[in-house]
Design a protein around this motif. Structure first.
Motif, PDB file in Angstrom:
ATOM      1  N   PHE A   1     -30.234  13.764  19.137  1.00  0.00           N
ATOM      2  CA  PHE A   1     -29.744  14.904  18.364  1.00  0.00           C
ATOM      3  C   PHE A   1     -28.322  14.638  17.869  1.00  0.00           C
ATOM      4  CE2 PHE A   1     -27.734  19.064  17.885  1.00  0.00           C
ATOM      5  CZ  PHE A   1     -28.638  19.687  17.047  1.00  0.00           C
ATOM      6  N   GLY A   2     -27.467  14.126  18.740  1.00  0.00           N
ATOM      7  CA  GLY A   2     -26.080  13.857  18.363  1.00  0.00           C
ATOM      8  C   GLY A   2     -25.978  12.821  17.252  1.00  0.00           C
ATOM      9  N   ILE A   3     -26.711  11.729  17.380  1.00  0.00           N
ATOM     10  CA  ILE A   3     -26.683  10.679  16.353  1.00  0.00           C
ATOM     11  C   ILE A   3     -27.218  11.222  15.031  1.00  0.00           C
ATOM     12  CG2 ILE A   3     -27.733   8.477  15.695  1.00  0.00           C
ATOM     13  CD1 ILE A   3     -27.597   7.740  18.726  1.00  0.00           C
TER      14      ILE A   3
ATOM     15  N   LEU B   1     -34.749  18.803   9.955  1.00  0.00           N
ATOM     16  CA  LEU B   1     -34.897  17.640  10.832  1.00  0.00           C
ATOM     17  C   LEU B   1     -34.175  17.864  12.154  1.00  0.00           C
ATOM     18  CD1 LEU B   1     -35.776  14.687  11.338  1.00  0.00           C
ATOM     19  CD2 LEU B   1     -33.613  14.009  10.274  1.00  0.00           C
ATOM     20  N   LEU B   2     -32.954  18.382  12.080  1.00  0.00           N
ATOM     21  CA  LEU B   2     -32.212  18.688  13.305  1.00  0.00           C
ATOM     22  C   LEU B   2     -32.906  19.771  14.128  1.00  0.00           C
ATOM     23  CD1 LEU B   2     -28.529  18.584  12.026  1.00  0.00           C
ATOM     24  CD2 LEU B   2     -29.638  16.983  13.589  1.00  0.00           C
ATOM     25  N   TRP B   3     -33.489  20.752  13.455  1.00  0.00           N
ATOM     26  CA  TRP B   3     -34.218  21.809  14.162  1.00  0.00           C
ATOM     27  C   TRP B   3     -35.395  21.220  14.939  1.00  0.00           C
ATOM     28  CZ3 TRP B   3     -39.195  23.702  14.091  1.00  0.00           C
ATOM     29  CH2 TRP B   3     -39.398  24.915  14.732  1.00  0.00           C
ATOM     30  N   VAL B   4     -36.147  20.320  14.301  1.00  0.00           N
ATOM     31  CA  VAL B   4     -37.299  19.700  14.971  1.00  0.00           C
ATOM     32  C   VAL B   4     -36.849  18.914  16.188  1.00  0.00           C
ATOM     33  CG1 VAL B   4     -39.096  17.929  14.714  1.00  0.00           C
ATOM     34  CG2 VAL B   4     -38.775  19.642  12.937  1.00  0.00           C
TER      35      VAL B   4
ATOM     36  N   ILE C   1     -34.549  19.048  23.032  1.00  0.00           N
ATOM     37  CA  ILE C   1     -33.541  19.718  23.850  1.00  0.00           C
ATOM     38  C   ILE C   1     -34.064  21.039  24.407  1.00  0.00           C
ATOM     39  CG2 ILE C   1     -31.247  20.768  23.819  1.00  0.00           C
ATOM     40  CD1 ILE C   1     -30.480  18.610  21.768  1.00  0.00           C
ATOM     41  N   ALA C   2     -34.671  21.865  23.555  1.00  0.00           N
ATOM     42  CA  ALA C   2     -35.148  23.174  24.012  1.00  0.00           C
ATOM     43  C   ALA C   2     -36.382  23.052  24.898  1.00  0.00           C
ATOM     44  CB  ALA C   2     -35.443  24.075  22.825  1.00  0.00           C
ATOM     45  N   SER C   3     -37.222  22.047  24.655  1.00  0.00           N
ATOM     46  CA  SER C   3     -38.419  21.869  25.484  1.00  0.00           C
ATOM     47  C   SER C   3     -37.992  21.279  26.817  1.00  0.00           C
ATOM     48  CB  SER C   3     -39.416  20.933  24.799  1.00  0.00           C
ATOM     49  OG  SER C   3     -39.920  21.542  23.643  1.00  0.00           O
ATOM     50  N   ASP C   4     -38.091  22.098  27.846  1.00  0.00           N
ATOM     51  CA  ASP C   4     -37.674  21.648  29.162  1.00  0.00           C
ATOM     52  C   ASP C   4     -38.422  22.396  30.247  1.00  0.00           C
ATOM     53  OD1 ASP C   4     -36.540  24.173  29.252  1.00  0.00           O
ATOM     54  OD2 ASP C   4     -34.474  23.488  29.272  1.00  0.00           O
ATOM     55  N   VAL C   5     -38.135  22.033  31.470  1.00  0.00           N
ATOM     56  CA  VAL C   5     -38.695  22.702  32.640  1.00  0.00           C
ATOM     57  C   VAL C   5     -37.512  23.109  33.505  1.00  0.00           C
ATOM     58  CG1 VAL C   5     -40.120  22.427  34.704  1.00  0.00           C
ATOM     59  CG2 VAL C   5     -40.800  21.336  32.565  1.00  0.00           C
TER      60      VAL C   5
END
Length: 185
Positions: free
Chosen positions: A19-21, A52-55, A61-65
């Protein structure tokens, strides 16, 4: 008392770096477009880079446990599921983390822990010196399950990630406006 401890978060490895890159590259492209063509052209280009950044954000990042002593929270893209430990029959790893509920439903975790590869042993170290179990996300989930605050009437909760969906809708409308402006001007 143990519920006051913050939840253990398992994310997709490398997603923050990606995401940062990508964000740096997108910002550079937008600055370059602004310098060469002006702010108007950059605004027509921006929704595509932001999509693209949203995807990357939603998938990586948002998909986690998130797990604590009350249960496990799973976010798969824009869908959220909260599973209390009392409703969970099995925690297993197949291709991805799978949580089997007491009613037979299976919650598959897009982001989250994975089994660690065996660590390389440095010179002079033996297998007994290596702490293989400490890096195993499944083992950490099993330990949290053993410490669980069991509530028999707990329910599985499902919801949507509304801020991510709203951000997508705004970006999609912006992209449609950019298409209309470029086609009819």
């Amino acid at each position: 008392m143990s519920a006051a401890r913050p939840p253990r978060v398992f994310r997709v490895t490398g997603a923050v770096w990606l995401f940062g890159i990508t964000a740096v590259i997108a910002a550079a492209l937008l600055v370059e477009a602004t310098v060469r063509s002006g702010i108007g052209e950059a605004l027509l280009l921006a929704p595509w880079l932001l999509l693209l950044l949203w995807v990357i954000h939603v998938a990586g990042i948002a998909s986690d446990v998130r797990a604590d002593t009350t249960g496990v929270g799973v976010q798969n893209l824009v869908r959220r599921t909260w599973v209390p430990w009392s409703r969970m029959k099995r925690v297993a790893m197949r291709w991805q983390l799978e949580l089997t509920l007491d009613d037979g439903q299976v919650v598959r975790c897009f982001g989250g822990p994975s089994r660690s590869r065996p660590r390389r042993l440095g010179p002079g170290r033996t297998r007994e010196d290596a702490d293989d179990g400490a890096h195993d996300g499944i083992a950490k989930l099993q330990r949290l399950r053993l410490e669980a605050d069991v509530s028999p009437e707990a329910v599985v909760l499902r919801s949507w990630d509304r801020p991510a969906i709203i951000a997508f809708a705004v970006l999609a409308v912006w992209a449609v406006i950019a298409i209309v402006v470029t086609r009819f001007s």
